[in-house]
Design a protein around this motif. Structure first.
Motif, PDB file in Angstrom:
ATOM      1  N   SER A  89      -7.778  -0.228   3.648  1.00 52.30           N
ATOM      2  CA  SER A  89      -6.856  -0.141   3.044  1.00 52.30           C
ATOM      3  C   SER A  89      -6.824  -1.371   2.707  1.00 52.30           C
ATOM      4  O   SER A  89      -6.990  -2.909   3.590  1.00 52.30           O
ATOM      5  CB  SER A  89      -5.636  -0.832   3.607  1.00 52.30           C
ATOM      6  OG  SER A  89      -3.970  -1.320   3.369  1.00 52.30           O
ATOM      7  N   ASN A  90      -7.329  -2.234   1.288  1.00 51.46           N
ATOM      8  CA  ASN A  90      -7.709  -3.270   0.478  1.00 51.46           C
ATOM      9  C   ASN A  90      -7.429  -3.499  -1.385  1.00 51.46           C
ATOM     10  O   ASN A  90      -7.679  -3.070  -1.715  1.00 51.46           O
ATOM     11  CB  ASN A  90      -9.403  -3.803   0.763  1.00 51.46           C
ATOM     12  CG  ASN A  90      -9.760  -4.914  -0.084  1.00 51.46           C
ATOM     13  OD1 ASN A  90      -9.258  -5.451  -0.865  1.00 51.46           O
ATOM     14  ND2 ASN A  90     -11.130  -5.098   0.292  1.00 51.46           N
ATOM     15  N   ASP A 138       0.711  -1.106  -0.165  1.00 50.36           N
ATOM     16  CA  ASP A 138      -0.036  -0.183   0.180  1.00 50.36           C
ATOM     17  C   ASP A 138       1.327   1.284  -0.027  1.00 50.36           C
ATOM     18  O   ASP A 138       1.724   1.270   1.274  1.00 50.36           O
ATOM     19  CB  ASP A 138      -0.884  -0.472   1.021  1.00 50.36           C
ATOM     20  CG  ASP A 138      -2.489   0.861   1.158  1.00 50.36           C
ATOM     21  OD1 ASP A 138      -1.475   2.333   0.559  1.00 50.36           O
ATOM     22  OD2 ASP A 138      -3.912   0.890   1.758  1.00 50.36           O
ATOM     23  N   SER A 159      -4.069   3.517  -1.049  1.00 48.43           N
ATOM     24  CA  SER A 159      -5.039   3.342   0.021  1.00 48.43           C
ATOM     25  C   SER A 159      -5.623   4.292   0.969  1.00 48.43           C
ATOM     26  O   SER A 159      -7.099   5.120   1.145  1.00 48.43           O
ATOM     27  CB  SER A 159      -6.194   2.217   1.164  1.00 48.43           C
ATOM     28  OG  SER A 159      -4.890   2.587   2.433  1.00 48.43           O
ATOM     29  N   GLN A 202      -4.725   6.329  -5.600  1.00 44.20           N
ATOM     30  CA  GLN A 202      -6.047   6.109  -4.773  1.00 44.20           C
ATOM     31  C   GLN A 202      -6.596   5.296  -5.286  1.00 44.20           C
ATOM     32  O   GLN A 202      -8.053   6.243  -5.463  1.00 44.20           O
ATOM     33  CB  GLN A 202      -5.665   6.069  -3.481  1.00 44.20           C
ATOM     34  CG  GLN A 202      -4.833   6.447  -2.662  1.00 44.20           C
ATOM     35  CD  GLN A 202      -4.243   7.718  -3.221  1.00 44.20           C
ATOM     36  OE1 GLN A 202      -4.339   8.476  -3.118  1.00 44.20           O
ATOM     37  NE2 GLN A 202      -2.854   7.839  -2.899  1.00 44.20           N
ATOM     38  N   SER A 241      -9.044  -1.910  -4.552  1.00 47.90           N
ATOM     39  CA  SER A 241      -7.975  -1.446  -5.193  1.00 47.90           C
ATOM     40  C   SER A 241      -8.039  -1.661  -6.595  1.00 47.90           C
ATOM     41  O   SER A 241      -7.641  -0.650  -7.640  1.00 47.90           O
ATOM     42  CB  SER A 241      -6.811  -0.681  -4.640  1.00 47.90           C
ATOM     43  OG  SER A 241      -6.374   0.415  -5.551  1.00 47.90           O
ATOM     44  N   GLU A 284      -9.803   5.090   3.709  1.00 48.16           N
ATOM     45  CA  GLU A 284     -10.821   4.233   2.270  1.00 48.16           C
ATOM     46  C   GLU A 284      -9.867   2.919   2.958  1.00 48.16           C
ATOM     47  O   GLU A 284      -8.602   3.228   4.044  1.00 48.16           O
ATOM     48  CB  GLU A 284      -9.877   4.616   1.432  1.00 48.16           C
ATOM     49  CG  GLU A 284     -10.112   5.435   0.343  1.00 48.16           C
ATOM     50  CD  GLU A 284     -11.548   6.269  -0.104  1.00 48.16           C
ATOM     51  OE1 GLU A 284     -12.671   5.118   0.359  1.00 48.16           O
ATOM     52  OE2 GLU A 284     -11.986   6.760  -0.782  1.00 48.16           O
ATOM     53  N   HIS A 343       0.395  -2.156  -7.348  1.00 46.46           N
ATOM     54  CA  HIS A 343       0.363  -2.496  -5.924  1.00 46.46           C
ATOM     55  C   HIS A 343       1.860  -3.614  -5.695  1.00 46.46           C
ATOM     56  O   HIS A 343       1.576  -4.073  -4.458  1.00 46.46           O
ATOM     57  CB  HIS A 343      -0.943  -2.922  -5.652  1.00 46.46           C
ATOM     58  CG  HIS A 343      -1.649  -2.239  -4.714  1.00 46.46           C
ATOM     59  ND1 HIS A 343      -1.131  -1.600  -4.058  1.00 46.46           N
ATOM     60  CD2 HIS A 343      -3.272  -1.759  -5.567  1.00 46.46           C
ATOM     61  CE1 HIS A 343      -2.773  -0.801  -3.530  1.00 46.46           C
ATOM     62  NE2 HIS A 343      -3.598  -0.911  -4.478  1.00 46.46           N
ATOM     63  N   VAL A 363      -9.471   3.331  -5.070  1.00 41.57           N
ATOM     64  CA  VAL A 363     -10.732   3.676  -4.806  1.00 41.57           C
ATOM     65  C   VAL A 363     -11.283   5.484  -4.062  1.00 41.57           C
ATOM     66  O   VAL A 363     -12.712   5.639  -3.582  1.00 41.57           O
ATOM     67  CB  VAL A 363     -11.073   3.256  -3.134  1.00 41.57           C
ATOM     68  CG1 VAL A 363     -12.075   2.898  -2.497  1.00 41.57           C
ATOM     69  CG2 VAL A 363     -10.250   1.306  -3.622  1.00 41.57           C
ATOM     70  N   HIS A 364     -10.417   6.048  -4.129  1.00 43.25           N
ATOM     71  CA  HIS A 364     -10.273   7.276  -3.805  1.00 43.25           C
ATOM     72  C   HIS A 364     -11.677   8.093  -5.128  1.00 43.25           C
ATOM     73  O   HIS A 364     -12.674   8.625  -4.998  1.00 43.25           O
ATOM     74  CB  HIS A 364      -9.487   8.468  -4.392  1.00 43.25           C
ATOM     75  CG  HIS A 364      -8.919   8.419  -2.424  1.00 43.25           C
ATOM     76  ND1 HIS A 364      -9.591   8.342  -1.610  1.00 43.25           N
ATOM     77  CD2 HIS A 364      -7.599   9.008  -2.284  1.00 43.25           C
ATOM     78  CE1 HIS A 364      -8.281   8.441  -0.643  1.00 43.25           C
ATOM     79  NE2 HIS A 364      -8.008   9.228  -1.300  1.00 43.25           N
ATOM     80  N   ALA A 411      -5.686   5.141   4.345  1.00 43.52           N
ATOM     81  CA  ALA A 411      -5.885   4.560   4.695  1.00 43.52           C
ATOM     82  C   ALA A 411      -5.259   5.284   6.664  1.00 43.52           C
ATOM     83  O   ALA A 411      -4.006   6.010   6.356  1.00 43.52           O
ATOM     84  CB  ALA A 411      -5.784   3.062   5.187  1.00 43.52           C
TER      85      ALA A 411
END
Length: 552
Positions: free
Chosen positions: A458-459, A90, A451, A411, A463, A456, A496, A413-414, A453
């Motif tokens: 952290s996955n 991450d 992420s 990131q 992502s 969000e 990643h 997921v943002h 995090a």
């Protein structure tokens, strides 16, 4: 976030449970019968069926199905056909805040102001001895509020104790009247440059944006060293369970660094932390004349410094070239002047520290790109300048990011979280350079995915799926938001793993499963090379190994 001093029995129990578990000894071993997948030296897929770990916790050999297995082993694990992947990295987190967020009030799942108020009231009732109520995760956009919340809306449920709640993006905070009173906030209070006090009726409303938050946070009792140790242990537990074996910690303070060192000294530091100091002063205090060496078998290094150039879109602090579409007259909050930014970048670069700069708005990104071009004339060589977030870039500036080996630390997921908000903030005509992963990659800009995090979760599998589809967990919008910015699975995987490692000068140690590199890997069910994005986003590791030891 600065939680209060809180030595409670439950936290002491957490400390015992999370910190004192014995670590297994290193030994030569073979993880066999795997469907192994990594990227090779050329960035191409490489498959294998067995992995030999040496006494130093590094990869000794990769084995194909036809290769003879070594006989002289200390252990052998039959993985029974599970997929082995490199540990996920991450590339942008806040390690201590992950732990503290998990141990304090979390409002991230609330979907209305009323729900947040109910959770706040319940938390306060459960913790009657806490002198301050501390929390995080609120987001007025998710509530459909159409405005920031107010102090009065906390006062209606808690008026006898100070309350401080950080917004989901960490760029705004929400206080009740008791907290503002404790901090001496009045109509005459002023923020430092780069901050904004939200006002209502000529008085502070209770929301403080970016540097204005300092007026409140300076009054919150700081966590003790023991509290920090619990938070670090909790953060590691959360990250490892999701398959994250290494992180870039953005904004490491001296207190954070000391928590990392204490964990390392007692053998409790499991994840690998590429640290970026919270400003020049912290950088010099922690590392002195240059980046630290790798410590604790490549588990900790102070790489460089994290600087902030602007705020965030959600709190309208991102610095834009034109006013916000939903707030005419407001172009955001640059936290530094251009001269200050360049002076700070120069101070770090002159001692070989890596420079990572938070830039979200198109104006902030444009001037940061200018600054990198200027710095590169003096500070040559392999600098790996980092733009943290790079969320909104004017299309006219995209090609310039590729110069001088700059990394875009982004990131995915943002994008799914911010999509509707970004449309409101920018309007339909300024979205072409928003979350532009494919455009940057095609120009040769290396991507390092993270992420942010605890902003969000952290996955990394979520992502990667988002990067491939531009769709959220529910499959919306169908076909992806600005689908031309999707990237393929190999690029998302690299962002990643191998490229995330390279963004922190760690590519010779982690990010791939090749001989001589650390044996950090995951065992999962499913074939990454052929699984659909919807399948990948649901994955959770069955086992996580770090440095040849089973960590999960």
């Amino acid at each position: 976030m600065m939680p209060q001093t809180w030595a409670k029995g439950a936290l002491k129990a957490s400390l015992a449970a999370l910190l004192l578990a014995p670590a297994p000894l290193l030994a030569d071993g073979l993880i066999d019968n795997v469907s192994g997948l990594t990227l090779d030296e050329k960035g191409e897929w490489k498959r294998f069926t067995g992995l030999v770990i040496d006494d130093d916790g590094k990869v000794k050999t990769l084995l194909d199905r036809k290769d003879k297995r070594p006989a002289d082993l200390d252990f052998r694990l039959d993985a029974k056909g599970q997929t082995m992947l490199p540990g996920m990295i991450d590339a942008h987190v806040h390690v201590m805040e992950i732990g503290f967020a998990a141990l304090t009030l979390d409002l991230s799942a609330t979907t209305s102001l009323a729900e947040a108020q109910a959770k706040l009231a319940a938390y306060a009732a459960e913790n009657p001895d806490f002198p301050w109520i501390i929390g995080t995760g609120w987001n007025q956009e998710k509530w459909g509020l159409g405005r920031f919340p107010t102090a009065a809306e906390i006062d209606s449920v808690i008026s006898d104790r100070p309350v401080w709640l950080s917004r989901a993006d960490g760029h705004a905070g929400w206080a009740n009247s008791k907290a503002m009173q404790a901090a001496g906030i009045s109509a005459q209070s002023r923020s430092a440059p780069g901050g904004r006090i939200e006002m209502a009726g000529g008085k502070p409303s209770g929301v403080f944006v970016d540097k204005a938050m300092d007026l409140l946070t300076a009054k919150i009792p700081a966590p003790r060293a023991a509290d920090r140790d619990v938070a670090l242990a909790k953060a590691q537990q959360i990250l490892i369970a999701r398959g994250v074996t290494a992180v870039a910690d953005m904004g490491t303070s001296l207190d954070d660094w000391q928590a990392f060192r204490r964990a390392g000294d007692r053998g409790a530091l499991q994840i690998r932390i590429m640290a970026y100091a919270a400003g020049i002063d912290q950088m010099v205090t922690i590392a002195g004349p240059g980046p630290t060496p790798w410590l604790y078998e490549d588990r900790l290094r102070l790489n460089g410094v994290k600087l902030y150039y602007d705020g965030a879109l959600g709190s309208r602090g991102a610095w834009l070239k034109a006013p916000y579409s939903d707030d005419p007259g407001n172009r955001g909050l640059p936290m530094l002047t251009g001269t200050q930014l360049r002076n700070l970048m120069s101070r770090a670069a002159m001692d070989e520290f890596q420079v990572a700069v938070h830039a979200i708005g198109d104006a902030a990104n444009a001037d940061l790109i200018d600054a990198i071009e200027e710095m590169a004339l003096t500070y040559q060589g392999d600098r790996r300048w980092r733009i943290e977030h790079a969320q909104v870039i004017d299309p006219a500036d995209l090609a310039r990011v590729a110069r001088f080996g700059t990394f875009a630390s982004m990131q995915p997921v943002h994008q799914t979280s911010d999509r509707l908000m970004a449309e409101a903030r920018l309007g339909p005509n300024r979205l072409a350079g928003a979350y532009a992963w494919a455009s940057l990659a095609k120009l040769g800009v290396p991507l390092a995915f993270g992420s942010d995090a605890p902003v969000e979760v952290s996955n990394p599998f979520e992502s990667i799926a988002v990067a491939m589809t531009r769709e959220d967990m529910s499959g919306q919008p169908f076909g992806g938001w600005q689908p031309q910015e999707r990237i393929n699975r190999q690029a998302a995987f690299a962002a990643h793993t191998s490229d995330a490692a390279k963004s922190g000068f760690a590519e010779s140690r982690i990010g791939k499963l090749l001989p001589g590199m650390r044996a950090d890997f995951l065992l999962i069910d499913g074939d990454f090379e052929f699984a659909s994005p919807s399948e990948i986003r649901k994955w959770r590791p069955n086992e996580v190994w770090i440095g040849g030891k089973r960590a999960f």
